[in-house]
Each structure stands twice: as C-alpha cells, then as structure tokens.
Motif scaffolding. Structure first.
Motif, mmCIF file in Angstrom:
data_model
loop_
_atom_site.group_PDB
_atom_site.id
_atom_site.type_symbol
_atom_site.label_atom_id
_atom_site.label_comp_id
_atom_site.label_asym_id
_atom_site.label_seq_id
_atom_site.Cartn_x
_atom_site.Cartn_y
_atom_site.Cartn_z
ATOM 1 N N VAL A 1 20.941 -6.520 -32.665
ATOM 2 C CA VAL A 1 21.648 -5.274 -32.372
ATOM 3 C C VAL A 1 20.688 -4.100 -32.520
ATOM 4 C CG1 VAL A 1 23.537 -3.746 -33.055
ATOM 5 C CG2 VAL A 1 23.886 -6.228 -33.041
ATOM 6 N N VAL A 2 19.925 -4.084 -33.616
ATOM 7 C CA VAL A 2 18.947 -3.009 -33.843
ATOM 8 C C VAL A 2 17.936 -2.980 -32.705
ATOM 9 C CG1 VAL A 2 17.050 -2.236 -35.333
ATOM 10 C CG2 VAL A 2 19.226 -2.960 -36.349
ATOM 11 N N CYS B 1 28.107 -14.302 -32.780
ATOM 12 C CA CYS B 1 28.011 -12.873 -33.061
ATOM 13 C C CYS B 1 26.538 -12.473 -33.052
ATOM 14 C CB CYS B 1 28.631 -12.594 -34.426
ATOM 15 S SG CYS B 1 28.900 -10.855 -34.725
ATOM 16 N N ALA C 1 23.556 0.372 -35.808
ATOM 17 C CA ALA C 1 23.893 -1.052 -35.799
ATOM 18 C C ALA C 1 24.907 -1.357 -36.896
ATOM 19 C CB ALA C 1 22.630 -1.897 -35.983
ATOM 20 N N ALA C 2 24.701 -0.800 -38.075
ATOM 21 C CA ALA C 2 25.632 -1.037 -39.180
ATOM 22 C C ALA C 2 27.027 -0.522 -38.832
ATOM 23 C CB ALA C 2 25.114 -0.378 -40.454
ATOM 24 N N MET D 1 28.589 -2.788 -36.066
ATOM 25 C CA MET D 1 28.962 -4.099 -36.598
ATOM 26 C C MET D 1 30.193 -3.994 -37.500
ATOM 27 S SD MET D 1 25.210 -5.804 -37.136
ATOM 28 C CE MET D 1 25.754 -7.524 -37.190
ATOM 29 N N SER E 1 23.118 -10.963 -34.081
ATOM 30 C CA SER E 1 22.568 -10.696 -35.406
ATOM 31 C C SER E 1 22.275 -9.207 -35.548
ATOM 32 C CB SER E 1 21.271 -11.487 -35.611
ATOM 33 O OG SER E 1 20.246 -10.946 -34.797
ATOM 34 N N ARG E 2 22.175 -8.758 -36.781
ATOM 35 C CA ARG E 2 21.851 -7.357 -37.044
ATOM 36 C C ARG E 2 20.527 -6.993 -36.375
ATOM 37 N NH1 ARG E 2 18.842 -4.113 -40.017
ATOM 38 N NH2 ARG E 2 19.703 -2.186 -40.848
ATOM 39 N N ASP E 3 19.533 -7.887 -36.495
ATOM 40 C CA ASP E 3 18.221 -7.624 -35.902
ATOM 41 C C ASP E 3 18.300 -7.485 -34.381
ATOM 42 O OD1 ASP E 3 17.069 -7.644 -38.417
ATOM 43 O OD2 ASP E 3 16.288 -9.696 -38.237
ATOM 44 N N GLU F 1 19.101 1.412 -36.908
ATOM 45 C CA GLU F 1 19.604 0.630 -38.048
ATOM 46 C C GLU F 1 20.965 1.149 -38.500
ATOM 47 O OE1 GLU F 1 16.513 1.866 -37.843
ATOM 48 O OE2 GLU F 1 15.238 0.080 -37.859
#
Length: 166
Positions: free
Chosen positions: A30-31, A24, A46-47, A50, A26-28, A43
């Motif tokens: 995706v951002v 998957c 992305a949230a 996700m 990572s959040r970073d 940000e």
C-alpha cells in the motif's frame, strides 16, 4: 429405478464461500503504491486507508481512488480538524489546518461566546470546532451549496446546530 440428482452444496450465510477471497494488500505494498503516485505522507495515508477498509476489496478500491488523485479526505469521507473527525463529501470544501487559526482567534476574542455563526460554512468544521470548545453555544451555519448544507447538518447535529441554505 430413477436416481436422484446429486445434492447441491448449500450457500447459506453460515457456510463458507466456495470462492477464495482476495488477499489483503500488505502495508508495504500500500505504501509503495501511494509513494509511486506521489503521496508525500504515504506511510500515514496507508495506515488511515487500512484502518478504514473492512475488506481487502474495499481497501483496494480506496487505494485506487487515492492513487487516481482523489484527495485523501474525500477517499476517507472525513478530515481531521482541531481534533475532530469532520465528514466531507465531493464538492464540499475540505477544512484546512490553517483554518484552525480562525477558531483559535475566535476563542481568544470570545472565550465564553454563547452564539456561533459560521457563514460560508462548507462542511461546518469551524462551527463544530467552536461548539466543541465552548460551553453549549447556539450554533448557526449557512452555505449556498446544497452539498455543503447537507454535510454541515451532519457535522453540527450533535451540537444542536442549525444549518441554513442561502
């Protein structure tokens, strides 16, 4: 003496897949992808992406759609409007924050309305917001676009709203 062929591994639903699943993002990451594509609120987006994705593959597909320029609301399939999650679809006007002013004005002028008419309703967001704010009004909405009519019917179903094509 004939030997039997080796047993084949079972691929039943209870056994794990023999292929490794894709990791998957990572959040970073995706951002970073969203920011590179020019998304100002990377940000927050992305949230949302996700949270919407059930699998890594689905998340990658959502990111790809957003990075290609599709509006976030169409990628997610909904838009927030006056605290409601309003379903949207391709070809249907995405409700805007500035349209919330129209709902506020309607409530200020008719705080106890029993009938709501949402003309050129698009997704039906105005009718849905008024239905949520008023005490069980009779809601009627209309649009000429078949996609908008379908969308509005879904968004106004819980309120018992009637949506017309024309």
């Amino acid at each position: 003496m004939a030997s039997s062929p080796p047993a084949r591994p079972s691929l039943s639903a209870s056994s794990p897949s023999p292929l490794p699943s894709a990791p998957c993002p990572s959040r970073d990451s995706v951002v970073a992808a969203l920011r590179t594509a020019g998304c100002v609120f990377a940000e927050d987006e992305a949230a949302l992406l996700m949270a919407a994705a059930r699998t890594a593959g689905e998340l990658t597909a959502l990111i790809d759609r957003r990075v290609s320029g599709l509006p976030l609301e169409l990628v997610l399939g909904w838009a927030e409007f006056r605290g409601l999650r309003v379903a949207v679809a391709p070809g249907v006007f995405v409700p805007r924050r500035r349209t919330e002013f129209l709902v506020d004005e309607a409530l200020a002028h008719a705080p106890h309305a029993s009938v709501v008419v949402d003309l050129c309703c698009g997704s039906g967001a105005v009718g849905a917001a008024l239905a949520a704010a008023l005490d069980r009004p009779e809601v009627h909405a209309a649009d000429v676009d078949p996609a908008a009519v379908r969308c509005a019917r879904g968004n106004l179903a819980d309120a018992g709203g009637r949506v017309y094509a024309g």
